[in-house]
Write a protein that holds these residues in place. Structure first.
Motif, short mmCIF file in Angstrom:
data_model
loop_
_atom_site.label_atom_id
_atom_site.label_comp_id
_atom_site.label_asym_id
_atom_site.label_seq_id
_atom_site.Cartn_x
_atom_site.Cartn_y
_atom_site.Cartn_z
N LYS C 88 0.78 -1.23 0.00
CA LYS C 88 0.00 0.00 0.00
C LYS C 88 0.82 1.29 0.00
CE LYS C 88 -3.70 -0.10 -0.38
NZ LYS C 88 -4.37 -0.36 -1.70
N ILE C 91 -0.44 4.85 1.85
CA ILE C 91 -1.90 4.90 1.74
C ILE C 91 -2.48 5.86 2.78
CG2 ILE C 91 -2.33 2.92 3.26
CD1 ILE C 91 -4.22 3.74 0.00
N LEU C 94 -4.41 9.07 1.85
CA LEU C 94 -5.81 9.04 1.43
C LEU C 94 -6.73 9.65 2.50
CD1 LEU C 94 -6.90 7.96 -1.20
CD2 LEU C 94 -7.48 5.83 -0.05
N ASP C 99 -6.03 11.58 -3.10
CA ASP C 99 -5.97 10.34 -3.89
C ASP C 99 -4.97 10.45 -5.04
OD1 ASP C 99 -7.66 12.18 -5.07
OD2 ASP C 99 -8.84 10.66 -6.10
N ALA C 102 -1.73 9.03 -3.28
CA ALA C 102 -1.86 7.77 -2.53
C ALA C 102 -1.75 6.54 -3.42
CB ALA C 102 -3.18 7.76 -1.78
N THR C 103 -1.72 6.73 -4.74
CA THR C 103 -1.65 5.56 -5.62
C THR C 103 -0.22 5.02 -5.69
OG1 THR C 103 -1.25 6.93 -7.55
CG2 THR C 103 -3.55 6.35 -7.09
N LEU C 104 -0.10 3.76 -6.05
CA LEU C 104 1.24 3.15 -6.08
C LEU C 104 2.09 3.63 -7.25
CD1 LEU C 104 0.50 -0.50 -4.92
CD2 LEU C 104 1.62 1.31 -3.64
N ASP C 105 1.45 4.06 -8.36
CA ASP C 105 2.28 4.55 -9.46
C ASP C 105 2.94 5.87 -9.07
OD1 ASP C 105 -0.09 6.02 -9.72
OD2 ASP C 105 0.13 6.23 -11.89
#
Lengths: 201, 83, 361
Positions: C88, C91, C94, C99, C102-105
Motif C-alpha cells: 500500500k 496509503i 488518502l 488520492d 496515494a496511488t502506487l504509481d
C-alpha cells in the motif's frame, strides 16, 4: 523458438475489440458497461457481481481470449502464467474503504479489493489456474518490466504461456489490453513496439 | 416477523451484491451458506456489518455467526431476540 | 549463479540487519501495546517505528538502500534495476483526501525521483507475497541475463487504513500473536523496510554473499481471502521451487515460514509442509517479532534467513508454545546453533497467492 503475441483483446471505455476487430460496443450512456459485456459473453458466474471493477474487467478479458482461442484450455492448470500491470490499481476500492474507515465502519468485502492483485486471484479461481502470477505497478505505456519478467517466465520454462494484462478501472476509465503470449516459431515477437502497434489497431 | 424477513432479504441482497437473485427466491429456512445462496466467509463477515449498521447488534465473535446466519429464519429470530 | 547479500532492515528493532538479528537472538520484539490503536479505540499490539500513519517510508527506503549500497562496490553492479515491494505504499495520504499521491504509481515515481541514478524501477504489489516475489523477479531477471544486478526493497507502514480492514476481518489478535500455536487468535500488524542486493557478480559484495537458487509462485485458485484447505498453492510453489533448483526436501536445513498466527493460515501451511515431507525441518515465523509487515514481510524475513545462515543460528519462533496445527511441525522453540546450508523461505497472501525461494551458502 520465439516468444510471440497470439490472441489479443482491448477494452477501451465502451469499445471491445478482439484481434483488432470490434466485438462489442456498449452504449455511451450505459452505466453498467461491464455487466453488459458479461451478458454479451453469456456468462453465468454470480461471483462476478461481488467483484470490484478491476477484477470484473480482468475476468471478462480472459473470457474474451478464451472465446477466440479455445486452445488455451489445452494447457494444464499450472502452465499458464498471469503477468499483469496496472497504473492506478485499486484506487476506487481504496477510496470506498477510506470512506468506510472515516465512518468507523469498514466493510470486509470492500477491504479485500484494496489489493490490486485480487484481480489475478479472481481469474485464477474462475479458471482453476494454479500457475505463476504477478502484478506490477506501471504506467500504461511503460511495459518494459512486465515484458522482461514475462519473457523470463517462458524462457525458464516456469510457464508454457502467459496472459499479459495491462489493466485500469477507476472513475470513468475502463482500459484493458490483454494478450496471450506463447512460444512458437512464427508470429509477432513480444516487444514494446509490437505490443503498442497491435493494441493501437 | 414476516415484515422483518422481507426487509432482511432486501438488505442481504443489497449488502452482498446478490445480482440476479430476487427476494422471493430466498426460502426462509434454506441454508445461506453451502448449497443455498452459496455465500462465503467474506459474506459472513459482511452480514456482521449489516447487523451492526441496520440493527445496532454487535457480534464480537465471528464464530457465533455460523449459528446466527444458518438461514433467514434463524437470522430474523436472532435479531428479534437481541434488538 | 545469482549472489545475494548486502542486506538491511529498518524496524523498531534496529537500523541494520545486524542490529535486528542481534535483537532477535536476545528474544526482543518490536511489538508493543498501542493504547487506542484500533478503529474503535481498542488497544492493539503493533510493531511501529514511530506511530500509526507516522512512518516516512520514502526516507526509510532511501536509508535502507544506502546501507545496502555501502556493503557493495557500486561500480561492480553493472546494469542495475531497483525492485520495490509494497502492498500500500503511503496509503495514509488518502485520509486527507489526497488520492493523487496515494496511488502506487505515484509512490513509485516518488521513490525513483529520490534515487536518480537507478535506470529502471519496478514495483511489485502482490499482497503478502510481494517481498518474496520481488526477490524471485530479481533472480529471474539476472538468470536470464536481462540485468546484472538488482536492488530489492520491501516496505509497508502501519496505517489506520490497514488496521481497520483487518479488524473488519476479525483477523487481529487482542494480545501478542502466537504463530502455529494451539491458542493462536490472529495477527499483529507491523511496519518496516528491508533491502537486499542480488548480482551475478560475486566481487560486487564487500563480504562473502550467499546464493539465491530462485523460486516460484503459485495460486490456490480457491478463494480471494481464505487460505486453501489443502495448501494447494503453497505446495505447488514449493514443489516447483525445489524442482527448478534440483534440491530435495531432505537437503533443507531450515524453513522461514509465513505463519501469520491466524487459525486458517497456519493450518494451511502445516498441511502444505506435510505434503512436501518438510514437517521435521526446523521452522519459524517471525511475526512475533515484527508483526505482519505485508510488502516488507518477505524481505525482512529473507534478510533474517541470510543473517541466520551467516551466523549458523536458528531463531526461536516466539509466541509458539504448543502444537496447534493438524499436521505437526518442527517449530524452533529456542534460539540454537545449527549449520545452515540450504534455507527455504515461503509466503502466502490474499488473492490466493503463494511464493517460495531457496537460499544456499
Amino acid at each position: 523458438m520465439n516468444v510471440n503475441i497470439s490472441t489479443y483483446c482491448t477494452v477501451s471505455n465502451h469499445l471491445v475489440k478482439v484481434n483488432g476487430t470490434e466485438y462489442f460496443e456498449g452504449a455511451p450512456d450505459e452505466p453498467n458497461f461491464l455487466k453488459a459485456l458479461y451478458q454479451k459473453l453469456e456468462m453465468s458466474y454470480p461471483k462476478f457481481f461481488k467483484m470490484d471493477d478491476l477484477s470484473k474487467l480482468g475476468v471478462l478479458g480472459v473470457e474474451l481470449l478464451k472465446l477466440h482461442n479455445p486452445e488455451i484450455s489445452n494447457y494444464s492448470d499450472d502452465e499458464i502464467g498471469l503477468v499483469f500491470q496496472t497504473s492506478k490499481g485499486c484506487i476506487s476500492s481504496d477510496l470506498s474503504h477510506q470512506e468506510k474507515v472515516n465512518k468507523k465502519s469498514p466493510s470486509p468485502s470492500i477491504f479485500v479489493y484494496t489489493l490490486a492483485n485480487i484481480v489475478i486471484g479472481e481469474i485464477s479461481i474462475k479458471n482453476k489456474w494454479f500457475g505463476e502470477s504477478i502484478l506490477f505497478i506501471a504506467e500504461e505505456n511503460d511495459t518494459s518490466s512486465t515484458i522482461n519478467y514475462l519473457k523470463s517466465l517462458i524462457l525458464t520454462n516456469k510457464s508454457k504461456c502467459c496472459i499479459l494484462g495491462i489493466i485500469d478501472a477507476y472513475d470513468n476509465k475502463t482500459e484493458l489490453k490483454m494478450a496471450l503470449i506463447t512460444k512458437q516459431e512464427l508470429g509477432i515477437a513480444l516487444n514494446e513496439q509490437n505490443l503498442k502497434a497491435i493494441f493501437e489497431k | 416477523m414476516d415484515e422483518l424477513i422481507v426487509k432482511l432479504k432486501g438488505q442481504i441482497i443489497e449488502y452482498l451484491n446478490l445480482e440476479d437473485i430476487n427476494a422471493e427466491d430466498i426460502v426462509n429456512t434454506d441454508p445461506l451458506f453451502g448449497d443455498g445462496l452459496a455465500l462465503d466467509s467474506i459474506d459472513a463477515l459482511e452480514l456482521i456489518v449489516l447487523l451492526e449498521q441496520e440493527y445496532g447488534i454487535v457480534v464480537a465473535d465471528p464464530e457465533k455467526g455460523k449459528e446466527i446466519f444458518e438461514s433467514i429464519q434463524t437470522l430474523a429470530e436472532y435479531i428479534s431476540a437481541n434488538k | 549463479m545469482v549472489y545475494i547479500g548486502a542486506e538491511n532492515i529498518i524496524s523498531p528493532l534496529g537500523e541494520t540487519a545486524h542490529e535486528n538479528f542481534e535483537a532477535l537472538t536476545k528474544g526482543q520484539t518490536g511489538l508493543k501495546l498501542i493504547p487506542g490503536g484500533g478503529i474503535k479505540d481498542e488497544d492493539l499490539y503493533l510493531s511501529v517505528i514511530n506511530k500509526i500513519d507516522g512512518l516516512d517510508t520514502i526516507k526509510a527506503v532511501e536509508k535502507s538502500i544506502q546501507d545496502s549500497l555501502s556493503q557493495v562496490h557500486q561500480n561492480e553492479l553493472g546494469r542495475t534495476e531497483l525492485i520495490i515491494s509494497t502492498t500500500k505504499g503511503e496509503i495514509n495520504l488518502l485520509k486527507n483526501g489526497d488520492d493523487q499521491h496515494a496511488t502506487l504509481d505515484e509512490y513509485k515515481r516518488r521513490i525513483s525521483a529520490s534515487l536518480p541514478w537507478v535506470k529502471n524501477t519496478t514495483l511489485v504489489s502482490n499482497a503478502c507475497i510481494s517481498g518474496v516475489l520481488a526477490l524471485i523477479v530479481g533472480h529471474d531477471l539476472i538468470s536470464t541475463n536481462q540485468v546484472d544486478s538488482v536492488i530489492v526493497t520491501g516496505v509497508d507502514m502501519v496505517s489506520e487504513f490497514t488496521i481497520a480492514g483487518f479488524q473488519a476481518f476479525f483477523a487481529m489478535s487482542p494480545g501478542l500473536c502466537k504463530p502455529f500455536d494451539k491458542n493462536r487468535d490472529g495477527i499483529n500488524l507491523g511496519e518496516g523496510v528491508a533491502t537486499i542486493i542480488m548480482s551475478k557478480n560475486k566481487a560486487a559484495f564487500k563480504s562473502t554473499p550467499l546464493q539465491s537458487l530462485g523460486g516460484s509462485a503459485a495460486n490456490d485458485a480457491n478463494h480471494i481471502s481464505g487460505p486453501s484447505r489443502t495448501g494447494e498453492g503453497l505446495y505447488r510453489s514449493m514443489k516447483n521451487t525445489l524442482k527448478n533448483a534440483q534440491v530435495n526436501s531432505n537437503e533443507i536445513d531450515f524453513i522461514s515460514a509465513h505463519g501469520t498466527a491466524t487459525a486458517y493460515n497456519d493450518e494451511m501451511e502445516s498441511i502444505a509442509f506435510d505434503r512436501m515431507d518438510l514437517s521435521t525441518v526446523p521452522l519459524h515465523s517471525l511475526k512475533g517479532y515484527y508483526g505482519h509487515t505485508f510488502g516488507a514481510a518477505g524481505m525482512i524475513e529473507s534478510v533474517i534467513c541470510l543473517q541466520s545462515m551467516r551466523a549458523n543460528k536458528l531463531i526461536a519462533c516466539i509466541g509458539f508454545e504448543e502444537t496447534g496445527t493438524s499436521k505437526p511441525l518442527n517449530i524452533i522453540k529456542q534460539t540454537t546453533d545449527k549449520n545452515l546450508n540450504t534455507v527455504l523461505k515461503t509466503a502466502s497472501g490474499f488473492g490466493g497467492c503463494n511464493a517460495s525461494i531457496l537460499f544456499k551458502k
